[in-house]
Write an enzyme that holds these catalytic residues in place. Sequence first.
Site, short mmCIF file in Angstrom:
data_model
loop_
_atom_site.label_atom_id
_atom_site.label_comp_id
_atom_site.label_asym_id
_atom_site.label_seq_id
_atom_site.Cartn_x
_atom_site.Cartn_y
_atom_site.Cartn_z
N SER A 93 26.55 0.51 9.34
CA SER A 93 26.28 1.93 9.06
C SER A 93 24.78 2.18 9.18
O SER A 93 23.97 1.28 8.91
CB SER A 93 26.73 2.27 7.64
N TYR B 247 26.86 0.66 -1.35
CA TYR B 247 27.46 0.72 -0.01
C TYR B 247 26.42 0.36 1.05
O TYR B 247 26.67 -0.44 1.95
CB TYR B 247 28.02 2.13 0.22
P1 NAP Z 1 38.06 6.09 6.80
O1 NAP Z 1 38.34 7.29 7.59
O2 NAP Z 1 37.86 6.21 5.31
O3 NAP Z 1 39.21 5.01 7.09
C1 NAP Z 1 39.16 3.80 6.42
C2 NAP Z 1 40.18 2.87 7.05
O4 NAP Z 1 40.03 1.58 6.47
C3 NAP Z 1 41.61 3.28 6.79
O5 NAP Z 1 42.37 2.92 7.92
C4 NAP Z 1 41.99 2.45 5.57
O6 NAP Z 1 43.41 2.18 5.47
C5 NAP Z 1 41.26 1.16 5.90
N1 NAP Z 1 40.95 0.26 4.78
C6 NAP Z 1 40.14 0.47 3.73
N2 NAP Z 1 40.07 -0.63 2.95
C7 NAP Z 1 40.86 -1.57 3.54
C8 NAP Z 1 41.21 -2.90 3.23
N3 NAP Z 1 40.72 -3.52 2.12
N4 NAP Z 1 42.06 -3.55 4.04
C9 NAP Z 1 42.56 -2.95 5.16
N5 NAP Z 1 42.25 -1.69 5.52
C10 NAP Z 1 41.42 -1.01 4.71
O7 NAP Z 1 36.75 5.32 7.34
P2 NAP Z 1 35.78 5.65 8.59
O8 NAP Z 1 34.87 6.75 8.20
O9 NAP Z 1 36.58 5.73 9.83
O10 NAP Z 1 34.90 4.32 8.58
C11 NAP Z 1 35.15 3.23 9.43
C12 NAP Z 1 33.93 2.33 9.40
O11 NAP Z 1 32.77 3.07 9.81
C13 NAP Z 1 33.60 1.77 8.01
O12 NAP Z 1 33.12 0.46 8.13
C14 NAP Z 1 32.48 2.69 7.53
O13 NAP Z 1 31.68 2.08 6.56
C15 NAP Z 1 31.76 2.93 8.83
N6 NAP Z 1 30.93 4.13 8.82
C16 NAP Z 1 31.46 5.39 8.74
C17 NAP Z 1 30.61 6.49 8.74
C18 NAP Z 1 31.12 7.90 8.68
O14 NAP Z 1 30.29 8.82 8.67
N7 NAP Z 1 32.42 8.12 8.62
C19 NAP Z 1 29.22 6.31 8.80
C20 NAP Z 1 28.73 5.03 8.86
C21 NAP Z 1 29.57 3.95 8.87
P3 NAP Z 1 44.44 3.25 4.77
O15 NAP Z 1 44.59 4.38 5.76
O16 NAP Z 1 45.69 2.46 4.60
O17 NAP Z 1 43.80 3.68 3.50
#
Ligand code: NAP
Length: 249
Positions: A144, A158
């Site tokens: 991130s 985080y």
């Molecule tokens: P999201 O929409 O909250 O989706 C999270 C996903 O992870 C879901 O599929 C969830 O499954 C799954 N998950 C969470 N904990 C888990 C576990 N212990 N075992 C297996 N699956 C798990 O997240 P996102 O925003 O797409 O983020 C994806 C990545 O990008 C993460 O690493 C996040 O830190 C990074 N990121 C995101 C942003 C942003 O702005 N969104 C910015 C920087 C970095 P369920 O659907 O079953 O709950």
Amino acid sequence: MTSPVVIITGASRGIGAASAKLFAENGYAVCVNYLSNHEAATKVVNEIRESGGIAIAVQADVSNENDVERLFKTVDNELGQLAVLVNNAAILQPQMRFEMMSLERIERTLIKNIASTMLCSQQAIKRMSTSHNGNGGCIVNVSSGASRTGSPNEYIDYAASKGAIDTFTKGLALEVAAEGIRVNCVRPGLIYTDMHADGGEAQRVDRLKSKLPLQRGGLPSEVAEAIYWSASDKSSFSTANFIDVSGGL
Ligand code: NAP
């Protein structure tokens, strides 16, 4: 010819789901891992299958060692030899000042965001490394922009967990470079996904987007492109590499 196999952790929603669809479009057999949202994972799998692709959904908490072993064995049996692992799953907890965070919360962040990536990478290396009779492969870690900003007044725990992912990427990449495995990292920032609601502010991207040089939030599909490139032959001379997908921040 058999399809190359990719495991994407946390692929039921957001960046993981967009990545699953992109890998499938490019001929990969995709394992859509998820934690509890069976409906969302099934939707991603069905979309891929309806477009003629190969996908399975596997529930597993990637911070649990037994679940991780089961996840990888399921993929061995149902899809075949692993070519790519995308360590994407992570959690975000409500915004608060650091001195208010309980040990329980801090442990949860570190286990769910760091140990998960480490456990899955161990399983991948045992399958990919030429020193384990594997054919090589790629690991892409999703970190991130928070690893660089530190996320003050929001979620330092985080941000610190993502700093660990950056360091882990560097060390692991160098440790396995001569064994046919490339390890790279993509650092998104301010992407429209459900994650911000978990942090207690569903509209966070819209609140902050004017502060970005590109003046807008990002889409999961834009991050998926960087993840896919990092795992593809097009990036064949890149390892221990970091791509920021964060609108210039
Ligand atoms: P999201 O929409 O909250 O989706 C999270 C996903 O992870 C879901 O599929 C969830 O499954 C799954 N998950 C969470 N904990 C888990 C576990 N212990 N075992 C297996 N699956 C798990 O997240 P996102 O925003 O797409 O983020 C994806 C990545 O990008 C993460 O690493 C996040 O830190 C990074 N990121 C995101 C942003 C942003 O702005 N969104 C910015 C920087 C970095 P369920 O659907 O079953 O709950």
